[in-house]
Structures are given as structure tokens and as C-alpha cells.
Enzyme design. Structure first.
Site: not given
Length: 285
Positions: A188, A193, A208, A211
Site C-alpha cells: 500500500d 502514509h 498517518i 488502518g
């Protein structure tokens, strides 16, 4: 309109072969914080090829590592700005244990499109099977800010009642400063990120954590704490992503056990227990 719900739902499924091996499994496990302490026999089951087992959440990155969030945005009828995309939730159903080495057929399709007014939700379903039959089914709920409002189906509104009483177990899991940089190597590569400038465009002070990284860390905690470290006991795992996590923070993972399932709530300690994962359940044998 950026989302054509009818076109997305009518699109032919995409299929392709995926494969994985021990290095892919080990990299994923390291990406969710496994291997600390490095010589702990329990951790070696996640990091040493001669003892390796597969945490079921590996299914979210198995093969080419293309997760539902990215795959769904390239399906017919969908054209959105990546900076407006958030992963809303994930449901994984295991049909049998995931082998350390495998080759399988993955089928992707848009299973649902929901109009939430100021946002839209895509449900991307991925079904994976090998020569011996079905392995797993993944449903990724993709939250698209600013893409709703066409008068479509709002989708299910019911949510499970929160667990009651004190949790049976509570554990804390620190997140390394470089955790997102390591986790993204499993496939990903969303710049949200890793790239501070892109994160600011998306409304965040800094990059961040994925998830699905928090998702994997949480399942590992449940398996190691309440399921006897037996990954084959997991039958399904569902969650709603309730808030962001920043690298360097600490997850507080609370667990409530009942026959055949574990309810879980996850929060970020450093931000006054801000919610991270909610409506979370691990079904097990």
C-alpha cells in the site's frame, strides 16, 4: 459525477493470479510490529521461516499486495481524488488457514455503493481460492469524502452495541516511528502514509499509519493473548476504522471474550484514548 454507482455495480469482476511466499509473510508480520523481542519463541513464529505461521490478516496484502482501497479506485465507474479517500472498515472471512506459500485466483468486484450524503462508501469484495477451494473473502469499505449526494441507497445503519463491563484483557502496543514506512512495503504505497506534504493536502498534520496496519496489530494481540497464539482458530475479523493513528503512538487494545468471539476496542493512549478501531469482533473456533 465522479462515482457512477450503476456502472460500478454492473462492472465485470476482475480476476487474476496471486502468489506469496515466506518472505512476503515475514515482511507483513514485521510491518505490524512482530519480532519484539527478536528471540522470543512466540515471536519467532512470525519471523523465522522454519517456524512460520500466517496471521490471517495477511490476506489483506497477499499476492501483489494490492489492497482493496487502491484496487477499488481503479474499477469502472469510480474516479476520485486519492486525497479524499479513507479506509472506512474491513471484514475478513477465513474459509481455511492461509498457507505460508501459495498460488491462488483472486476475484475483485464492487459489491455495494452507498450514498451517505456528504460522502460515499464503496464495498470492494475480493474472493480468493486456490486449487483446493476457497481460502478467504475480504470486504473493504472505502470512504470517499465529498462524493455522495446523488440520492442513492444509504446502506445499513445498524451498529453492534458496545461491549459492557470491564474488559477481560487490556494490552498496549507501541507503534514505531518508521512503522508506516515498513508496512507500506507490503503493497500500500498511498503517499498519505509517507509524504508529509501529501498528508497536509489530505488534512493531516503529518503522515498517518495505515488502518490495515492497526488492524493487523490488533488481530495479533487477540491471537497471542486470548487464542493461545493459534492463528488457525480465527474464523472472521471485522472492524470499523474510527480514527487515525500516528506513527510513534501507542495502541491500547481492550478485549471482551464470549463463547466463540472476542469483542475489541482500540484507542490511541497519547491522545486521551482517542478511538482507533470500533465495532470490532474476532470470531473463532
Amino acid at each position: 459525477m465522479p462515482i457512477d454507482a450503476a456502472k460500478a455495480l454492473a462492472a465485470e469482476p476482475r480476476t487474476g493470479e496471486i502468489s506469496w511466499g515466506p518472505k512476503d509473510v515475514q515482511l507483513y508480520h514485521l510491518g505490524i510490529g512482530a519480532g519484539i523481542p527478536a528471540t522470543d519463541p512466540d515471536e519467532l513464529r512470525y519471523t523465522l521461516e522454519s517456524r512460520l505461521h500466517v496471521l490471517p490478516s495477511f490476506a489483506t496484502v497477499a499476492g501483489s499486495g494490492t489492497p482493496g482501497v487502491i484496487s477499488g479506485l481503479s474499477m469502472p465507474g469510480v474516479e476520485v481524488d486519492l486525497a479524499r479517500v479513507l479506509h472506512g472498515g474491513q471484514t475478513l472471512t477465513l474459509h481455511r488457514p492461509i498457507p505460508v506459500t501459495g498460488t491462488a485466483r483472486a476475484t475483485h468486484r464492487i459489491a455495494a455503493v452507498y450514498d451517505k450524503g456528504k460522502a460515499a462508501i464503496l464495498v470492494l469484495r475480493t474472493e480468493v481460492a486456490d486449487a483446493d477451494g476457497p481460502l478467504w473473502t475480504n470486504d473493504s469499505q472505502i470512504f470517499l469524502r465529498g462524493e455522495g449526494g446523488w440520492g442513492g441507497d444509504r446502506g445499513p445503519a445498524a451498529r453492534p452495541d458496545p461491549p459492557t463491563g470491564p474488559p477481560e484483557r487490556t494490552v498496549e502496543r507501541p507503534i514505531r516511528e518508521d512503522q508506516a514506512l515498513l508496512y507500506r512495503l507490503s503493497g500500500d504505497y498511498n503517499p498519505l502514509h509517507a509524504d508529509p506534504e501529501f498528508a497536509k493536502l489530505a488534512g493531516f498534520d503529518r503522515p498517518i499509519l495505515h488502518g490495515l496496519c492497526s488492524y493487523g496489530m490488533t488481530l495479533k494481540a487477540v491471537v497471542d493473548t486470548l487464542l493461545g497464539a493459534d492463528v488457525t482458530r480465527v474464523r472472521s475479523y471485522t472492524t470499523r476504522f474510527a480514527g487515525v493513528v500516528y506513527p510513534g503512538e501507542t495502541l491500547r487494545i481492550r478485549m471482551w471474550r464470549s463463547p466463540g468471539s472476542v469483542r475489541v476496542a482500540v484507542s490511541a493512549i497519547e491522545r486521551d484514548d482517542a478511538p482507533v478501531l470500533a465495532d470490532t469482533t474476532v470470531e473463532h473456533s
